[in-house]
Design a protein around this motif. Structure first.
Motif, PDB file in Angstrom:
ATOM      1  N   TYR A 192       0.834  -1.200   0.000  1.00  0.00           N
ATOM      2  CA  TYR A 192       0.000   0.000   0.000  1.00  0.00           C
ATOM      3  C   TYR A 192       0.872   1.255   0.000  1.00  0.00           C
ATOM      4  O   TYR A 192       0.685   2.179  -0.806  1.00  0.00           O
ATOM      5  CB  TYR A 192      -0.896  -0.023   1.232  1.00  0.00           C
ATOM      6  CG  TYR A 192      -1.646   1.261   1.518  1.00  0.00           C
ATOM      7  CD1 TYR A 192      -2.879   1.518   0.926  1.00  0.00           C
ATOM      8  CD2 TYR A 192      -1.120   2.213   2.397  1.00  0.00           C
ATOM      9  CE1 TYR A 192      -3.577   2.696   1.210  1.00  0.00           C
ATOM     10  CE2 TYR A 192      -1.797   3.381   2.679  1.00  0.00           C
ATOM     11  CZ  TYR A 192      -3.026   3.625   2.081  1.00  0.00           C
ATOM     12  OH  TYR A 192      -3.702   4.789   2.357  1.00  0.00           O
ATOM     13  N   LYS A 193       1.840   1.271   0.909  1.00  0.00           N
ATOM     14  CA  LYS A 193       2.692   2.444   1.040  1.00  0.00           C
ATOM     15  C   LYS A 193       3.588   2.623  -0.178  1.00  0.00           C
ATOM     16  O   LYS A 193       3.770   3.744  -0.674  1.00  0.00           O
ATOM     17  CB  LYS A 193       3.541   2.324   2.301  1.00  0.00           C
ATOM     18  CG  LYS A 193       4.520   3.470   2.467  1.00  0.00           C
ATOM     19  CD  LYS A 193       5.309   3.342   3.751  1.00  0.00           C
ATOM     20  CE  LYS A 193       6.311   4.474   3.860  1.00  0.00           C
ATOM     21  NZ  LYS A 193       7.042   4.466   5.135  1.00  0.00           N
TER      22      LYS A 193
ATOM     23  N   ARG B 123       1.628   4.249  -3.090  1.00  0.00           N
ATOM     24  CA  ARG B 123       1.296   5.656  -2.835  1.00  0.00           C
ATOM     25  C   ARG B 123       2.533   6.551  -2.891  1.00  0.00           C
ATOM     26  O   ARG B 123       2.531   7.611  -3.526  1.00  0.00           O
ATOM     27  CB  ARG B 123       0.638   5.795  -1.454  1.00  0.00           C
ATOM     28  CG  ARG B 123      -0.797   5.334  -1.381  1.00  0.00           C
ATOM     29  CD  ARG B 123      -1.300   5.390   0.058  1.00  0.00           C
ATOM     30  NE  ARG B 123      -1.140   6.724   0.623  1.00  0.00           N
ATOM     31  CZ  ARG B 123      -2.083   7.667   0.612  1.00  0.00           C
ATOM     32  NH1 ARG B 123      -3.250   7.418   0.028  1.00  0.00           N
ATOM     33  NH2 ARG B 123      -1.870   8.842   1.167  1.00  0.00           N
TER      34      ARG B 123
ATOM     35  N   GLU C 275       3.936   7.021  -6.486  1.00  0.00           N
ATOM     36  CA  GLU C 275       3.135   7.964  -7.268  1.00  0.00           C
ATOM     37  C   GLU C 275       3.440   9.406  -6.867  1.00  0.00           C
ATOM     38  O   GLU C 275       3.531  10.295  -7.726  1.00  0.00           O
ATOM     39  CB  GLU C 275       1.649   7.662  -7.079  1.00  0.00           C
ATOM     40  CG  GLU C 275       1.199   6.354  -7.727  1.00  0.00           C
ATOM     41  CD  GLU C 275      -0.237   5.993  -7.405  1.00  0.00           C
ATOM     42  OE1 GLU C 275      -0.842   6.683  -6.533  1.00  0.00           O
ATOM     43  OE2 GLU C 275      -0.765   5.039  -7.999  1.00  0.00           O
ATOM     44  N   ASP C 276       3.611   9.657  -5.567  1.00  0.00           N
ATOM     45  CA  ASP C 276       3.942  10.999  -5.100  1.00  0.00           C
ATOM     46  C   ASP C 276       5.333  11.425  -5.572  1.00  0.00           C
ATOM     47  O   ASP C 276       5.552  12.584  -5.929  1.00  0.00           O
ATOM     48  CB  ASP C 276       3.873  11.062  -3.572  1.00  0.00           C
ATOM     49  CG  ASP C 276       2.443  10.965  -3.044  1.00  0.00           C
ATOM     50  OD1 ASP C 276       1.504  11.180  -3.836  1.00  0.00           O
ATOM     51  OD2 ASP C 276       2.273  10.668  -1.847  1.00  0.00           O
TER      52      ASP C 276
END
Length: 316
Positions: free
Chosen positions: A105-106, A109, A112-113
Motif C-alpha cells: 500500500y505504502k 502511494r 506515485e507521489d
C-alpha cells in the motif's frame, strides 16, 4: 568520466554518482541547478535522491521537487539522467499507514507521489531505503514487479540491507521469475569497513553492483577534517596519519578516500554530495588517479578493516 556496468545488468553508470540529499536544506534551488548542470557536463549520468531528502519543518520531498523543476527546464535533461529514488521513511502524512516500512500500500502511494514531484513518468532505479523485517516478500515483491512490467521503473534495488537480507530477497525474486536486485546502496568508507564481512561478498555473489553512501564518513575523511574537533584520540591519530599520507603522495584526503573506494572491484561508484560546483569539479580527480598496492597497504595500516570476509576474518 569513466563508466561501469551496474552489477550483472547492462546498465552503464558513471563512476561517481551525484547525491542530492542536501538539495533544499543546505543547498538552495539555484545552486542545485548549477550543480546538476555541471554534473552532466563532466559526464556524471547517475543522480540519486529519496522521497524524504531535503526535509524541512514544513514538508518532505524537497530534493525530488528541485530535481523535477530542473527537468522542466528542458534541454534533454531527463533523457540524460539515470535517476534513482527511494521508499521506506514516513512522509509526514496524517495517515496511520505512514510509518517506516515497505507495505505494498505504502510503496504504491509513495512512488506515485515521487513521480509527481520529479515531473517524470518513470524512474530507472527504485530503492527500498531500508529492510523492513515486519513484512513478507510475498507482499511487496509483486508490487515492484508490477511497476517493472508497466515501465514505471527499470530496476529494483536495496539500501541498508544485511548480507542475508540480500540473499533472502534474491531467492524470493528468482522464485517469482524476477530479475532481482540490481544493486545495494550501503555505508562504506575507510572508517566503516564492516560491510567487507558479509554485505560486499553477498552482493558480489548475487551479481549486484554496490553503491556507497557517506564515502567521506560525514566529512571526517575530507581535506578539512583536521580542523574539526574530534574527541577520540585514536581517531585523531588516524586522521593525522591519513593527512600525512595524502600530503606525501600529493593528493587531498577526500580524493584519496574516494579513490580507495573506486579501487575495490565490487564497488560500482560512491555517492558524492558536493555543495558547490567547485567541490564537484575537485571530486573528479578521484576517478583520474591510480592507487598502487603500496598505498593500499598503508591505508590498511591506518584504517584496518575486519580482516576479510566472514568467517575467515575471525575464524578459519
Amino acid at each position: 568520466m569513466e563508466y561501469k556496468r551496474l552489477g550483472k545488468s547492462g546498465l552503464w553508470v558513471s563512476r561517481l554518482i551525484l547525491g542530492t540529499m542536501n538539495f533544499g536544506s543546505r543547498i538552495a534551488e539555484k545552486d542545485a541547478f548549477d550543480i546538476m548542470d555541471a554534473a552532466l557536463d563532466i559526464g556524471i549520468n547517475y543522480f540519486d535522491t529519496a522521497n524524504n531528502y531535503g526535509k524541512s519543518i514544513q514538508k518532505e520531498g524537497i530534493s525530488e521537487t528541485i530535481i523535477g523543476k530542473w527537468f522542466e527546464k528542458g534541454g534533454g535533461r531527463r533523457e540524460k539522467v539515470i535517476l534513482s529514488t527511494k521508499v521506506y521513511e514516513p512522509m509526514r502524512e496524517n495517515n496511520p499507514n505512514d510509518v517506516p516500512g515497505l507495505s505494498a500500500y505504502k510503496v504504491r502511494r509513495h512512488f506515485e507521489d515521487s513521480l509527481k514531484r520529479l515531473k517524470t513518468d518513470h524512474v530507472e532505479i527504485y530503492y527500498m531505503h531500508h529492510v523492513d523485517r515486519s513484512i513478507s516478500w510475498d507482499e511487496v515483491l509483486p508490487a515492484f514487479q508490477g511497476m517493472i512490467q508497466r515501465g514505471d521503473i527499470d530496476y529494483l534495488a536495496s539500501s541498508n540491507f544485511a548480507g542475508w537480507n540480500i540473499a533472502d530477497v534474491q531467492a524470493e525474486a528468482k522464485k517469482a521469475n524476477m530479475f532481482g536486485l540490481i544493486c545495494e546502496q550501503h555505508k562504506y568508507n575507510l572508517l566503516s569497513r564492516m560491510p567487507e564481512l558479509e554485505v560486499l561478498p553477498s552482493a558480489k555473489n548475487h551479481g549486484m553492483g554496490v553503491v556507497t553512501w557517506s564515502p567521506l564518513a560525514g566529512g571526517l575523511l575530507s581535506r578539512n577534517a583536521r580542523n574539526r574537533e574530534v574527541e577520540e584520540e585514536a581517531l585523531q591519530i588516524q586522521l593525522q596519519k591519513f593527512h600525512n599520507l595524502s600530503t606525501e603522495i600529493g593528493e587531498k584526503e577526500d580524493t584519496l578516500a574516494l579513490a580507495w573506494i573506486l579501487k575495490n572491484p565490487v564497488i560500482t561508484a560512491p555517492i558524492i554530495g558536493p555543495r558547490t560546483v567547485e567541490q564537484l569539479y575537485d571530486t573528479v580527480r578521484a576517478v583520474e588517479i591510480s592507487i598502487d598496492d603500496e598505498i593500499m597497504e598503508k591505508l590498511d595500516e591506518i584504517f584496518p578493516g575486519p580482516g576479510g570476509q566472514a568467517p575467515e576474518a575471525y575464524a578459519w
